[in-house]
Design a protein around this motif. Structure first.
Motif, PDB file in Angstrom:
ATOM      1  N   ALA A  29      65.033 124.911  34.715  1.00 33.65           N
ATOM      2  CA  ALA A  29      66.452 124.547  34.663  1.00 33.65           C
ATOM      3  C   ALA A  29      67.225 125.326  35.716  1.00 33.65           C
ATOM      4  N   LYS A  30      68.338 124.740  36.148  1.00 33.58           N
ATOM      5  CA  LYS A  30      69.132 125.399  37.202  1.00 33.58           C
ATOM      6  C   LYS A  30      69.772 126.693  36.707  1.00 33.58           C
ATOM      7  N   LEU A  31      69.923 126.802  35.394  1.00 35.38           N
ATOM      8  CA  LEU A  31      70.530 127.994  34.821  1.00 35.38           C
ATOM      9  C   LEU A  31      69.690 129.245  35.100  1.00 35.38           C
ATOM     10  N   ASP A  32      68.373 129.054  35.178  1.00 33.28           N
ATOM     11  CA  ASP A  32      67.463 130.179  35.426  1.00 33.28           C
ATOM     12  C   ASP A  32      66.277 129.633  36.240  1.00 33.28           C
ATOM     13  N   PRO A  33      66.516 129.307  37.521  1.00 35.62           N
ATOM     14  CA  PRO A  33      65.540 128.534  38.305  1.00 35.62           C
ATOM     15  C   PRO A  33      64.183 129.203  38.506  1.00 35.62           C
ATOM     16  N   LYS A  34      64.139 130.529  38.374  1.00 32.48           N
ATOM     17  CA  LYS A  34      62.860 131.210  38.620  1.00 32.48           C
ATOM     18  C   LYS A  34      61.912 131.134  37.425  1.00 32.48           C
ATOM     19  N   ARG A  35      62.468 130.828  36.283  1.00 30.52           N
ATOM     20  CA  ARG A  35      61.635 130.798  35.082  1.00 30.52           C
ATOM     21  C   ARG A  35      61.138 129.399  34.769  1.00 30.52           C
ATOM     22  N   GLU A  36      59.917 129.337  34.268  1.00 30.67           N
ATOM     23  CA  GLU A  36      59.394 128.060  33.785  1.00 30.67           C
ATOM     24  C   GLU A  36      59.192 128.195  32.278  1.00 30.67           C
ATOM     25  N   PHE A  37      59.852 127.343  31.535  1.00 27.46           N
ATOM     26  CA  PHE A  37      59.750 127.414  30.070  1.00 27.46           C
ATOM     27  C   PHE A  37      58.655 126.468  29.584  1.00 27.46           C
ATOM     28  N   LYS A  38      57.760 127.008  28.761  1.00 24.53           N
ATOM     29  CA  LYS A  38      56.746 126.145  28.131  1.00 24.53           C
ATOM     30  C   LYS A  38      57.245 125.830  26.731  1.00 24.53           C
ATOM     31  N   LEU A  39      57.504 124.567  26.509  1.00 28.16           N
ATOM     32  CA  LEU A  39      58.138 124.170  25.253  1.00 28.16           C
ATOM     33  C   LEU A  39      57.301 123.126  24.531  1.00 28.16           C
ATOM     34  N   LYS A  40      57.221 123.272  23.229  1.00 30.29           N
ATOM     35  CA  LYS A  40      56.455 122.310  22.443  1.00 30.29           C
ATOM     36  C   LYS A  40      57.412 121.314  21.786  1.00 30.29           C
ATOM     37  N   ILE A  41      56.986 120.050  21.762  1.00 32.20           N
ATOM     38  CA  ILE A  41      57.786 119.047  21.055  1.00 32.20           C
ATOM     39  C   ILE A  41      57.404 119.171  19.574  1.00 32.20           C
ATOM     40  N   LYS A  42      58.316 119.749  18.816  1.00 37.25           N
ATOM     41  CA  LYS A  42      57.990 120.086  17.424  1.00 37.25           C
ATOM     42  C   LYS A  42      58.309 118.962  16.440  1.00 37.25           C
ATOM     43  N   GLU A  43      59.308 118.172  16.765  1.00 34.70           N
ATOM     44  CA  GLU A  43      59.655 117.015  15.923  1.00 34.70           C
ATOM     45  C   GLU A  43      59.969 115.845  16.846  1.00 34.70           C
ATOM     46  N   PHE A  44      59.638 114.646  16.398  1.00 31.20           N
ATOM     47  CA  PHE A  44      59.878 113.473  17.248  1.00 31.20           C
ATOM     48  C   PHE A  44      60.057 112.245  16.361  1.00 31.20           C
ATOM     49  N   ASP A  45      61.283 111.888  16.127  1.00 37.99           N
ATOM     50  CA  ASP A  45      61.605 110.700  15.323  1.00 37.99           C
ATOM     51  C   ASP A  45      62.261 109.702  16.279  1.00 37.99           C
ATOM     52  N   ALA A  46      61.460 108.723  16.727  1.00 41.98           N
ATOM     53  CA  ALA A  46      61.886 107.828  17.812  1.00 41.98           C
ATOM     54  C   ALA A  46      63.282 107.243  17.599  1.00 41.98           C
ATOM     55  N   ASP A  47      64.065 107.278  18.649  1.00 40.60           N
ATOM     56  CA  ASP A  47      65.433 106.744  18.698  1.00 40.60           C
ATOM     57  C   ASP A  47      66.455 107.564  17.897  1.00 40.60           C
ATOM     58  N   ASN A  48      66.011 108.608  17.217  1.00 41.33           N
ATOM     59  CA  ASN A  48      66.951 109.358  16.371  1.00 41.33           C
ATOM     60  C   ASN A  48      67.056 110.844  16.716  1.00 41.33           C
ATOM     61  N   ARG A  49      65.895 111.497  16.810  1.00 42.92           N
ATOM     62  CA  ARG A  49      65.980 112.959  16.906  1.00 42.92           C
ATOM     63  C   ARG A  49      64.666 113.522  17.442  1.00 42.92           C
ATOM     64  N   PHE A  50      64.765 114.519  18.278  1.00 42.83           N
ATOM     65  CA  PHE A  50      63.563 115.298  18.590  1.00 42.83           C
ATOM     66  C   PHE A  50      63.952 116.755  18.808  1.00 42.83           C
ATOM     67  N   VAL A  51      62.931 117.595  18.676  1.00 42.31           N
ATOM     68  CA  VAL A  51      63.152 119.041  18.775  1.00 42.31           C
ATOM     69  C   VAL A  51      62.095 119.620  19.697  1.00 42.31           C
ATOM     70  N   TRP A  52      62.547 120.407  20.673  1.00 47.97           N
ATOM     71  CA  TRP A  52      61.555 121.170  21.433  1.00 47.97           C
ATOM     72  C   TRP A  52      61.892 122.642  21.318  1.00 47.97           C
TER      73      TRP A  52
END
Lengths: 155, 267
Positions: free
Chosen positions: A68-91
Motif C-alpha cells: 500500500a502507498k501508506l507504507d510502500p516498503k512493507r509487503e503485508f501477507k494477509l489471509k482471507i479469513k471470511e468470504f461471503d460472496a457479494d456481502n462481506r469478506f475479511v482479510w
C-alpha cells in the motif's frame, strides 16, 4: 456491528490495546459491481490509488500479498479469513483484521463499509509506529465510489 | 418456429458467428466445429426456444457456451503475444515459404495495415479474461445490447458493465504501452515492419495517415482511439477479406505458438 455515517469520512477510535478505523459511503451502483472491484486483486492498482499491488486471489482461505502507498516498503501477507460472496469478506494477519461489508439499500444503491481493527497485548509498544489510516481510507472509499459509479453508467 | 425458419435465420447469422468464434478461439477448425455443433444443438432444441430473446441472441448463447467449454482449460495469452510469436515466426524455416505459397495461390492474400490492426486487436483481446473478451467483442464488434450480452453470458447486466469497463481500460493501457501507431515510445512496430515486407513500394507514413486512430494519435481521449480500432475490426470479415488467407495463417500460427508457450510455462 456498529453503524457509521455514510459520508465517506473516516473515523478512528483509539483504545489502549487497539485502534479501529472505519469508513462508510453510499455508492450508486449494483452490489455485484462493487464486489467485483473489491475481489479482483490484480485489477486494484488500476482504480485504487491507495494500493500499489495485490498478488494472489481474494477467495476464502487464500493468502494475498499487499503493498500500500501508506507504507510502500512493507509487503503485508494477509489471509482471507471470511468470504461471503457479494456481502462481506475479511482479510487479516496476527495484528488485526479488515472487514469489508456491502449492503443493498435501495434502487441500485449500495452501502460500502470498511473497518480495520489492529491491536493486541503488545499494541501499546508499537502503536506510535503505525501511521494513521484515515486519509487512505477516505481515498479508498472515494476511488471505489468513482469507479463503481462510472461502470454503472456504462451504456 | 419451424426448422426452415430457424435455418434461414442461422444462415443469416453464420458469417458474424464465424467471425466471432474465430476471434474467440483463434482456430479455423474449432470455429467450424462450434458453428456446426451450435446448429445441431439449436435445431434439436427448437422447442425450448421461448422467444424471450432474439433467435440470433439464442444462437450466440449456445455458441458461446460451447466455446467457453472448449477454452476453459486453455491459458489466456500474454499482452506481448505478438512479440513472442514474431520471434517464433522468424525462427521457423517453414513460415515464410508458407506465406509465399499463399501469396502465389490465393486471391485473399493482400497485406493491408487495417487487417493487421484487426489481427492485433484479436491477439490482444485474448489476453483479457475470457468473459471480458466475449463481452467486449459482442458489444463493440457485433453490436449486442448489454441486456443481450447478459443473457448470452448468463450473468447480470451489472457484471457485463463491469467486464466491459475493465476490458476497455486494460486494452487502452496495453495499446498505450505497445502500439507505435499511437505512442512514439510504443514497443510494437509490426504494422510498419510487415508492410515493408509485403508492400515494399508503399510509403508507410502515407499508409499510416489513412488510419484514423493513428492520425489522431495525440488525442487525449484514448478510449476514442480504441473505438476507432473497433470500427476497423467491425468492417472486416476475417474469412472473406482481401487478406483473409494471410491473416488466418498468422492467427493460427499465433495460437499454436501460444499453446506451446503455455505448456512450457506450466512445466
Amino acid at each position: 456491528m456498529a453503524t457509521f455515517s455514510s459520508n465517506g469520512k473516516a473515523v478512528t477510535t483509539k483504545k489502549i490495546f487497539s485502534r479501529e478505523t472505519a469508513v462508510s459511503i453510499d455508492i450508486q451502483a449494483d452490489k455485484s459491481i462493487i464486489w467485483a472491484l473489491l475481489t479482483n486483486a490484480n485489477d486494484f492498482p488500476r482504480w485504487n490509488s491507495t494500493i500499489i499491488s495485490i498478488d494472489g486471489t481474494i477467495a476464502q482461505g487464500q493468502t494475498i500479498k499487499l503493498k500500500a502507498k501508506l507504507d510502500p516498503k512493507r509487503e503485508f501477507k494477509l489471509k482471507i479469513k471470511e468470504f461471503d460472496a457479494d456481502n462481506r469478506f475479511v482479510w487479516g494477519d496476527a495484528m488485526g483484521n479488515r472487514v469489508y461489508t456491502l449492503k443493498s439499500i435501495g434502487n441500485n444503491l449500495t452501502n460500502f463499509t470498511m473497518v480495520e481493527k489492529i491491536g493486541g497485548p503488545l499494541f501499546p509498544l508499537f502503536a506510535n509506529m503505525i501511521p494513521p489510516f484515515d486519509e487512505a481510507f477516505e481515498q479508498y472509499a472515494k476511488d471505489l465510489k468513482n469507479e463503481a459509479e462510472t461502470i454503472s453508467k456504462t451504456k | 418456429m419451424t426448422i426452415e425458419q430457424f435455418t434461414t435465420t442461422f444462415e443469416l447469422a453464420r458469417p458474424q458467428l464465424k467471425s466471432y468464434l474465430l476471434r474467440i478461439t483463434a482456430s479455423v477448425e474449432d470455429t467450424e466445429d462450434i458453428v456446426q455443433d451450435t446448429f445441431i444443438k439449436a435445431s434439436t432444441k427448437l422447442d425450448t426456444f421461448r422467444a424471450e430473446s432474439t433467435v440470433k441472441t439464442w444462437i450466440f448463447t449456445i455458441a458461446s457456451n460451447i466455446a467457453k467449454d472448449n477454452l476453459r482449460a486453455k491459458k489466456r495469452w500474454p499482452a506481448n503475444v505478438t512479440d513472442i510469436c514474431r520471434e517464433k515466426a522468424l525462427a521457423n524455416p517453414n513460415y515464410f515459404p508458407e506465406i509465399a505459397n499463399i501469396m502465389q495461390t490465393s486471391p485473399h492474400a493482400v497485406f493491408e495495415i487495417k487487417e493487421h490492426i484487426t489481427f492485433c486487436l484479436t491477439c490482444i483481446s485474448k489476453s483479457l479474461p475470457l468473459e471480458q473478451q466475449i463481452c467486449i467483442l459482442l458489444k463493440e464488434i457485433y453490436e449486442f445490447k448489454i441486456s443481450e450480452i447478459a443473457e448470452i453470458l448468463q450473468t447480470t447486466e451489472a457484471m457485463v458493465k463491469y467486464y466491459l469497463h475493465t476490458s476497455r481500460s486494460k486494452m487502452v493501457s496495453i495499446f498505450e504501452g505497445r502500439c507505435a501507431l499511437i505512442n512514439k515510445e510504443g514497443v510494437c512496430h509490426q504494422c510498419s515492419e510487415l508492410n515493408g515486407i509485403f508492400n515494399p513500394k508503399q510509403n508507410f507514413e502515407e499508409e499510416k495517415n489513412k488510419i484514423e486512430f493513428a492520425k489522431k494519435a495525440n488525442d487525449p481521449n484514448r478510449e476514442h482511439l480504441l473505438d476507432l480500432r473497433f470500427k476497423i475490426m467491425k468492417e472486416i470479415d476475417p474469412f472473406n477479406s482481401k487478406g483473409s488467407d494471410l491473416q488466418l495463417l498468422h492467427i493460427q500460427h499465433n495460437r499454436i505458438v501460444m499453446e506451446n508457450y503455455s505448456e512450457k510455462n506450466n512445466e
